[in-house]
Design an enzyme around this catalytic site. Structure first.
Site, mmCIF file in Angstrom:
data_model
loop_
_atom_site.group_PDB
_atom_site.id
_atom_site.type_symbol
_atom_site.label_atom_id
_atom_site.label_comp_id
_atom_site.label_asym_id
_atom_site.label_seq_id
_atom_site.Cartn_x
_atom_site.Cartn_y
_atom_site.Cartn_z
ATOM 1 N N GLU A 17 25.561 46.641 60.996
ATOM 2 C CA GLU A 17 25.377 47.975 59.977
ATOM 3 C C GLU A 17 23.987 48.518 60.092
ATOM 4 O OE1 GLU A 17 27.120 47.975 56.064
ATOM 5 O OE2 GLU A 17 24.912 47.954 55.351
ATOM 6 N N ALA A 51 27.161 56.920 47.889
ATOM 7 C CA ALA A 51 28.154 57.470 47.230
ATOM 8 C C ALA A 51 27.754 58.652 46.469
ATOM 9 C CB ALA A 51 28.499 56.277 46.480
ATOM 10 N N ARG A 108 35.374 53.542 48.043
ATOM 11 C CA ARG A 108 35.514 54.100 46.725
ATOM 12 C C ARG A 108 34.160 54.523 46.628
ATOM 13 N NH1 ARG A 108 35.737 51.366 41.133
ATOM 14 N NH2 ARG A 108 33.507 51.084 41.825
ATOM 15 N N TYR A 144 35.863 41.636 49.480
ATOM 16 C CA TYR A 144 34.886 40.839 48.775
ATOM 17 C C TYR A 144 35.331 39.488 48.511
ATOM 18 C CZ TYR A 144 33.746 45.721 47.910
ATOM 19 O OH TYR A 144 33.623 47.095 48.007
HETATM 20 P P1 FAD Z 1 38.195 49.782 46.070
HETATM 21 O O1 FAD Z 1 38.716 49.202 47.199
HETATM 22 O O2 FAD Z 1 38.632 51.099 45.655
HETATM 23 O O3 FAD Z 1 38.050 48.987 44.989
HETATM 24 C C1 FAD Z 1 37.340 49.275 43.901
HETATM 25 C C2 FAD Z 1 37.853 48.357 42.351
HETATM 26 O O4 FAD Z 1 39.020 48.716 42.197
HETATM 27 C C3 FAD Z 1 38.008 46.871 42.510
HETATM 28 O O5 FAD Z 1 37.721 46.126 41.578
HETATM 29 C C4 FAD Z 1 39.498 46.896 43.177
HETATM 30 O O6 FAD Z 1 40.139 45.544 42.815
HETATM 31 C C5 FAD Z 1 39.922 47.873 41.955
HETATM 32 N N1 FAD Z 1 41.357 48.491 42.481
HETATM 33 C C6 FAD Z 1 41.387 48.858 43.930
HETATM 34 N N2 FAD Z 1 42.689 49.495 44.050
HETATM 35 C C7 FAD Z 1 43.209 49.581 42.620
HETATM 36 C C8 FAD Z 1 44.327 50.122 42.172
HETATM 37 N N3 FAD Z 1 45.363 50.569 42.881
HETATM 38 N N4 FAD Z 1 44.705 49.944 40.789
HETATM 39 C C9 FAD Z 1 43.830 49.168 39.883
HETATM 40 N N5 FAD Z 1 42.459 48.606 40.456
HETATM 41 C C10 FAD Z 1 42.267 48.820 42.008
HETATM 42 N N6 FAD Z 1 28.670 51.886 49.013
HETATM 43 C C11 FAD Z 1 28.214 53.019 49.378
HETATM 44 O O7 FAD Z 1 27.879 53.952 48.459
HETATM 45 N N7 FAD Z 1 27.990 53.422 50.645
HETATM 46 C C12 FAD Z 1 28.209 52.626 51.754
HETATM 47 O O8 FAD Z 1 28.225 53.007 52.904
HETATM 48 C C13 FAD Z 1 28.829 51.399 51.415
HETATM 49 N N8 FAD Z 1 29.295 50.712 52.381
HETATM 50 C C14 FAD Z 1 29.849 49.357 52.228
HETATM 51 C C15 FAD Z 1 30.308 48.384 53.287
HETATM 52 C C16 FAD Z 1 31.037 47.188 53.134
HETATM 53 C C17 FAD Z 1 31.592 46.317 54.221
HETATM 54 C C18 FAD Z 1 31.038 46.847 51.378
HETATM 55 C C19 FAD Z 1 31.842 45.342 51.195
HETATM 56 C C20 FAD Z 1 30.612 47.771 50.586
HETATM 57 C C21 FAD Z 1 29.971 48.967 50.910
HETATM 58 N N9 FAD Z 1 29.713 50.005 49.846
HETATM 59 C C22 FAD Z 1 29.191 50.963 50.121
HETATM 60 C C23 FAD Z 1 29.932 49.313 48.418
HETATM 61 C C24 FAD Z 1 31.144 49.858 47.933
HETATM 62 O O9 FAD Z 1 31.266 51.154 48.070
HETATM 63 C C25 FAD Z 1 31.327 49.174 46.410
HETATM 64 O O10 FAD Z 1 31.316 48.086 46.402
HETATM 65 C C26 FAD Z 1 32.246 49.865 45.262
HETATM 66 O O11 FAD Z 1 32.167 49.496 44.282
HETATM 67 C C27 FAD Z 1 33.583 49.500 45.878
HETATM 68 O O12 FAD Z 1 34.114 50.190 47.115
HETATM 69 P P2 FAD Z 1 35.782 50.105 47.660
HETATM 70 O O13 FAD Z 1 35.826 50.693 48.619
HETATM 71 O O14 FAD Z 1 35.553 48.581 47.912
HETATM 72 O O15 FAD Z 1 36.720 50.203 46.476
#
Ligand code: FAD
Length: 286
Positions: A17, A51, A108, A144
């Site tokens: 990355e 984000a 997200r 995670y």
């Molecule tokens: P989600 O999968 O939507 O999850 C967020 C929260 O919502 C979790 O607690 C989950 O349990 C909960 N949830 C999910 N679906 C539901 C549902 N249907 N009902 C109720 N709860 C639900 N951030 C950036 O800004 N830019 C980046 O480029 C970036 N790259 C990343 C790359 C990796 C590999 C990782 C691990 C993280 C990255 N992040 C990045 C951070 C990430 O955006 C944050 O951790 C963010 O808080 C969650 O994103 P997510 O896509 O995992 O969210």
């Protein structure tokens, strides 16, 4: 190329990355680093996205396109959805497709107290479903091993993770972790939840006191005793801490590869020296 096919071709996928520079005038420095990072020939290179929306977001797509044309390596641009409307996402998908991009990491994004969310998308799974229904991109997701900090527990987080898979995500990249046992128990939870896509282990070498504080606080990663001892031993020796941090990451990767993980996703922090040292130490095992 659809990068999900890599997992059928390789024993262990090795991806890295990078992040765009904070200011657009930092692009030349990034490309100097990329020249060396690309030279280790990772299976693909992911490029982060801010984000909160920023001038450099346009750079994510541009850098991804350059990774493909300059280096012949498959790029994986990230895209977040909390602060994007459907129309904004659609426009970004169109632009990425025009630049020959075939894979997207659907996220997200973190909440920002200073910004209004757009409400078109609530979770990464909503974005993944939108991408599936409106384009032909291959979609990757984040996971995670210790549970997402906002989730009421790891088991619940894994149940939520299943929504992403149901929305078409074909593989997952994990958050950094320092204790491999957390990753192995997470894999077991995923299997029990019927999450059967390849999961790459996210490894971030922690090499300085300030970086360790930032990462552990920011990502909520727990610190195993073995790692705390390293910090105590080298807290006044930056060079020793750097070497110990690299050594720790290498030992994590060797253990993960020996246990048969699908892939290693290395957070390079745009440091070609770090990517080279780590890759050279583990390449014979991949
Ligand atoms: P989600 O999968 O939507 O999850 C967020 C929260 O919502 C979790 O607690 C989950 O349990 C909960 N949830 C999910 N679906 C539901 C549902 N249907 N009902 C109720 N709860 C639900 N951030 C950036 O800004 N830019 C980046 O480029 C970036 N790259 C990343 C790359 C990796 C590999 C990782 C691990 C993280 C990255 N992040 C990045 C951070 C990430 O955006 C944050 O951790 C963010 O808080 C969650 O994103 P997510 O896509 O995992 O969210």
């Amino acid at each position: 190329m659809n990068i999900s096919t890599l997992f059928q071709q390789k024993k262990t996928v090795f991806s890295v990355e990078i992040f765009p520079p904070k200011r657009t005038d930092g692009i030349d420095t990034l490309y100097k680093s990329l020249d060396r990072i690309a030279a280790i020939k990772p299976d693909y290179i992911s490029v982060t996205y801010s984000a909160g929306g920023s001038a450099t977001n346009e750079l994510t797509g541009r850098i991804a396109a350059d990774i493909k044309t300059r280096y012949g390596i498959e790029p994986l641009p990230h895209l977040t959805c909390l602060y994007n409307t459907r129309e904004q996402v659609r426009a970004q998908l169109d632009s990425l497709a025009q630049n020959g991009i075939e894979n997207i990491l659907a996220l997200r994004g973190d909440r920002r107290p200073d910004m209004e969310v757009c409400h078109d998308f609530s979770y990464a799974s909503d974005l993944a479903a939108f991408i599936r229904d409106n384009s032909s991109f291959n979609c990757v997701g984040a996971c995670y091993p210790e549970g997402h900090p906002e989730a009421p527990g790891r088991a619940r987080d894994v149940r939520n993770l299943k929504y992403k898979i149901d929305a078409g995500v074909t593989h997952l990249n994990s958050q950094l972790f320092l204790d491999n046992d957390d990753f192995y128990s997470f894999l077991e939870l995923c299997e029990a939840a019927d999450i059967n896509v390849p999961i790459e282990a996210g490894i971030m070498p922690l090499m300085s006191k300030s970086q360790i504080e930032r990462m552990i606080v920011g990502f909520g990663a727990s610190m195993p005793r073995k790692f705390s001892r390293i910090i105590s031993r080298y807290e006044n020796d930056p060079d020793g801490l750097f070497k110990a941090g690299i050594g720790y990451a290498i030992s994590q990767i060797i253990d993960l590869i020996s246990q048969g993980v699908s892939g290693i996703h290395l957070y390079t922090m745009n440091r070609p020296d770090v990517a080279e040292m780590i890759y050279d130490s583990v390449k014979s095992m991949l």
